[in-house]
Design a protein around this motif. Structure first.
Motif, PDB file in Angstrom:
ATOM      1  N   LYS A   1      16.649  24.025 -24.567  1.00 53.54           N
ATOM      2  CA  LYS A   1      16.680  23.095 -23.611  1.00 53.54           C
ATOM      3  C   LYS A   1      15.813  23.554 -22.299  1.00 53.54           C
ATOM      4  N   SER A   2      16.034  24.617 -22.024  1.00 51.15           N
ATOM      5  CA  SER A   2      14.996  25.195 -20.991  1.00 51.15           C
ATOM      6  C   SER A   2      13.599  25.151 -21.128  1.00 51.15           C
ATOM      7  N   ILE A   3      13.095  25.456 -22.404  1.00 45.49           N
ATOM      8  CA  ILE A   3      11.840  25.693 -22.632  1.00 45.49           C
ATOM      9  C   ILE A   3      11.398  24.274 -22.870  1.00 45.49           C
ATOM     10  N   ALA A   4      11.982  23.331 -23.312  1.00 45.45           N
ATOM     11  CA  ALA A   4      11.620  21.841 -23.392  1.00 45.45           C
ATOM     12  C   ALA A   4      11.509  21.300 -22.058  1.00 45.45           C
ATOM     13  N   ARG A   5      11.951  21.712 -20.990  1.00 48.19           N
ATOM     14  CA  ARG A   5      11.892  21.105 -19.684  1.00 48.19           C
ATOM     15  C   ARG A   5      11.048  22.113 -18.952  1.00 48.19           C
ATOM     16  N   PHE A   6      10.594  23.300 -19.270  1.00 48.60           N
ATOM     17  CA  PHE A   6      10.075  24.132 -18.615  1.00 48.60           C
ATOM     18  C   PHE A   6       9.028  23.548 -17.543  1.00 48.60           C
ATOM     19  N   LYS A   7       8.360  22.768 -17.691  1.00 45.49           N
ATOM     20  CA  LYS A   7       7.383  22.100 -16.549  1.00 45.49           C
ATOM     21  C   LYS A   7       8.004  21.579 -15.410  1.00 45.49           C
ATOM     22  N   GLN A   8       9.045  20.892 -15.913  1.00 46.10           N
ATOM     23  CA  GLN A   8       9.571  20.291 -14.776  1.00 46.10           C
ATOM     24  C   GLN A   8      10.535  21.021 -14.051  1.00 46.10           C
ATOM     25  N   LEU A   9      10.732  21.987 -14.225  1.00 49.33           N
ATOM     26  CA  LEU A   9      11.438  23.000 -13.584  1.00 49.33           C
ATOM     27  C   LEU A   9      10.881  23.480 -12.328  1.00 49.33           C
ATOM     28  N   ASP A  10       9.651  23.180 -12.042  1.00 46.97           N
ATOM     29  CA  ASP A  10       8.799  23.396 -10.816  1.00 46.97           C
ATOM     30  C   ASP A  10       9.271  22.581  -9.676  1.00 46.97           C
ATOM     31  N   ASP A  11      10.102  21.429  -9.958  1.00 45.78           N
ATOM     32  CA  ASP A  11      10.607  20.499  -8.796  1.00 45.78           C
ATOM     33  C   ASP A  11      11.915  21.173  -8.624  1.00 45.78           C
ATOM     34  N   ARG A  12      12.147  21.725  -7.428  1.00 46.75           N
ATOM     35  CA  ARG A  12      13.545  22.160  -7.078  1.00 46.75           C
ATOM     36  C   ARG A  12      14.494  21.674  -7.247  1.00 46.75           C
ATOM     37  N   ASN A  13      14.495  20.292  -6.814  1.00 50.42           N
ATOM     38  CA  ASN A  13      15.607  19.068  -6.810  1.00 50.42           C
ATOM     39  C   ASN A  13      16.153  18.691  -8.139  1.00 50.42           C
ATOM     40  N   TRP A  14      14.936  18.553  -9.141  1.00 45.57           N
ATOM     41  CA  TRP A  14      15.120  18.464 -10.416  1.00 45.57           C
ATOM     42  C   TRP A  14      15.867  19.274 -11.124  1.00 45.57           C
ATOM     43  N   ALA A  15      15.292  20.645 -10.939  1.00 49.26           N
ATOM     44  CA  ALA A  15      15.712  22.007 -11.479  1.00 49.26           C
ATOM     45  C   ALA A  15      17.151  21.999 -10.997  1.00 49.26           C
ATOM     46  N   GLU A  16      17.549  22.002 -10.080  1.00 56.30           N
ATOM     47  CA  GLU A  16      19.095  22.104  -9.568  1.00 56.30           C
ATOM     48  C   GLU A  16      19.835  20.998 -10.451  1.00 56.30           C
ATOM     49  N   TYR A  17      19.306  19.797 -10.422  1.00 59.60           N
ATOM     50  CA  TYR A  17      20.331  18.810 -11.075  1.00 59.60           C
ATOM     51  C   TYR A  17      20.329  19.108 -12.538  1.00 59.60           C
ATOM     52  N   PHE A  18      19.203  19.718 -13.251  1.00 61.53           N
ATOM     53  CA  PHE A  18      19.115  19.967 -14.686  1.00 61.53           C
ATOM     54  C   PHE A  18      20.113  21.163 -14.878  1.00 61.53           C
ATOM     55  N   LEU A  19      20.277  22.037 -14.003  1.00 63.32           N
ATOM     56  CA  LEU A  19      21.183  23.136 -14.077  1.00 63.32           C
ATOM     57  C   LEU A  19      22.361  22.918 -13.958  1.00 63.32           C
ATOM     58  N   LEU A  20      22.751  22.115 -13.101  1.00 64.23           N
ATOM     59  CA  LEU A  20      24.125  21.587 -12.667  1.00 64.23           C
ATOM     60  C   LEU A  20      24.800  20.777 -13.979  1.00 64.23           C
ATOM     61  N   GLY A  21      23.866  19.786 -14.465  1.00 59.77           N
ATOM     62  CA  GLY A  21      24.107  19.032 -15.862  1.00 59.77           C
ATOM     63  C   GLY A  21      24.204  19.846 -17.168  1.00 59.77           C
ATOM     64  N   THR A  22      23.497  20.860 -17.130  1.00 56.34           N
ATOM     65  CA  THR A  22      23.290  21.661 -18.331  1.00 56.34           C
ATOM     66  C   THR A  22      24.758  22.684 -18.214  1.00 56.34           C
ATOM     67  N   LEU A  23      24.922  23.379 -17.107  1.00 53.41           N
ATOM     68  CA  LEU A  23      26.112  24.268 -16.945  1.00 53.41           C
ATOM     69  C   LEU A  23      27.465  23.487 -17.219  1.00 53.41           C
ATOM     70  N   SER A  24      27.578  22.251 -16.475  1.00 55.64           N
ATOM     71  CA  SER A  24      28.630  21.430 -16.672  1.00 55.64           C
ATOM     72  C   SER A  24      29.030  21.081 -18.091  1.00 55.64           C
ATOM     73  N   SER A  25      27.862  20.565 -18.969  1.00 52.01           N
ATOM     74  CA  SER A  25      28.056  20.172 -20.230  1.00 52.01           C
ATOM     75  C   SER A  25      28.347  21.458 -21.112  1.00 52.01           C
ATOM     76  N   ILE A  26      27.855  22.570 -20.882  1.00 54.24           N
ATOM     77  CA  ILE A  26      28.097  23.567 -21.684  1.00 54.24           C
ATOM     78  C   ILE A  26      29.700  24.080 -21.506  1.00 54.24           C
ATOM     79  N   PHE A  27      30.262  23.954 -20.271  1.00 57.45           N
ATOM     80  CA  PHE A  27      31.231  24.484 -19.791  1.00 57.45           C
ATOM     81  C   PHE A  27      32.299  23.625 -20.520  1.00 57.45           C
ATOM     82  N   LEU A  28      32.005  22.446 -20.525  1.00 61.31           N
ATOM     83  CA  LEU A  28      32.961  21.272 -21.141  1.00 61.31           C
ATOM     84  C   LEU A  28      33.097  21.580 -22.553  1.00 61.31           C
ATOM     85  N   GLY A  29      31.891  21.654 -23.117  1.00 59.48           N
ATOM     86  CA  GLY A  29      31.927  22.258 -24.603  1.00 59.48           C
ATOM     87  C   GLY A  29      32.519  23.382 -25.211  1.00 59.48           C
ATOM     88  N   LEU A  30      32.441  24.251 -24.199  1.00 55.78           N
ATOM     89  CA  LEU A  30      33.181  25.761 -24.565  1.00 55.78           C
ATOM     90  C   LEU A  30      34.629  25.514 -24.363  1.00 55.78           C
TER      91      LEU A  30
END
Length: 92
Positions: A52-81
């Motif tokens: 997922k991170s590799i697929a979105r690598f270029k967009q991670l340059d935008d700090r606001n988007w990167a924080e949004y992506f990280l929050l969404g990914t972590l919450s999704s993974i936590f819920l799945g776990l």
């Protein structure tokens, strides 16, 4: 009309909520994490996060988007776990 490639990102979602690609990816991601947790395949979950991170690598340059992506990914993974551990507990 200019047909050159740009670094701009445009997101398109369908009007029907279940047809949104982002939502569908999220549902599939959580389902995979639940199943992989239930069978104890934790390294495979790390692979999902890396892919997922590799697929979105270029967009991670935008700090606001990167924080949004990280929050969404972590919450999704936590819920799945959590749900995967519940399923694992029920099955054993």
């Amino acid at each position: 009309m200019d047909k050159h490639f740009t670094e701009e990102y445009h997101y398109f979602t369908y009007s029907a909520p279940l047809r949104s690609r982002g939502k569908l990816i999220g549902y599939l991601e959580r389902l995979l994490v639940i199943l992989l947790t239930a069978v104890g395949a934790y390294p495979s979950i790390a692979f999902i996060i890396a892919a997922k991170s590799i697929a979105r690598f270029k967009q991670l340059d935008d700090r606001n988007w990167a924080e949004y992506f990280l929050l969404g990914t972590l919450s999704s993974i936590f819920l799945g776990l959590v749900l995967g551990l519940i399923v694992q507990g029920v099955l054993t």
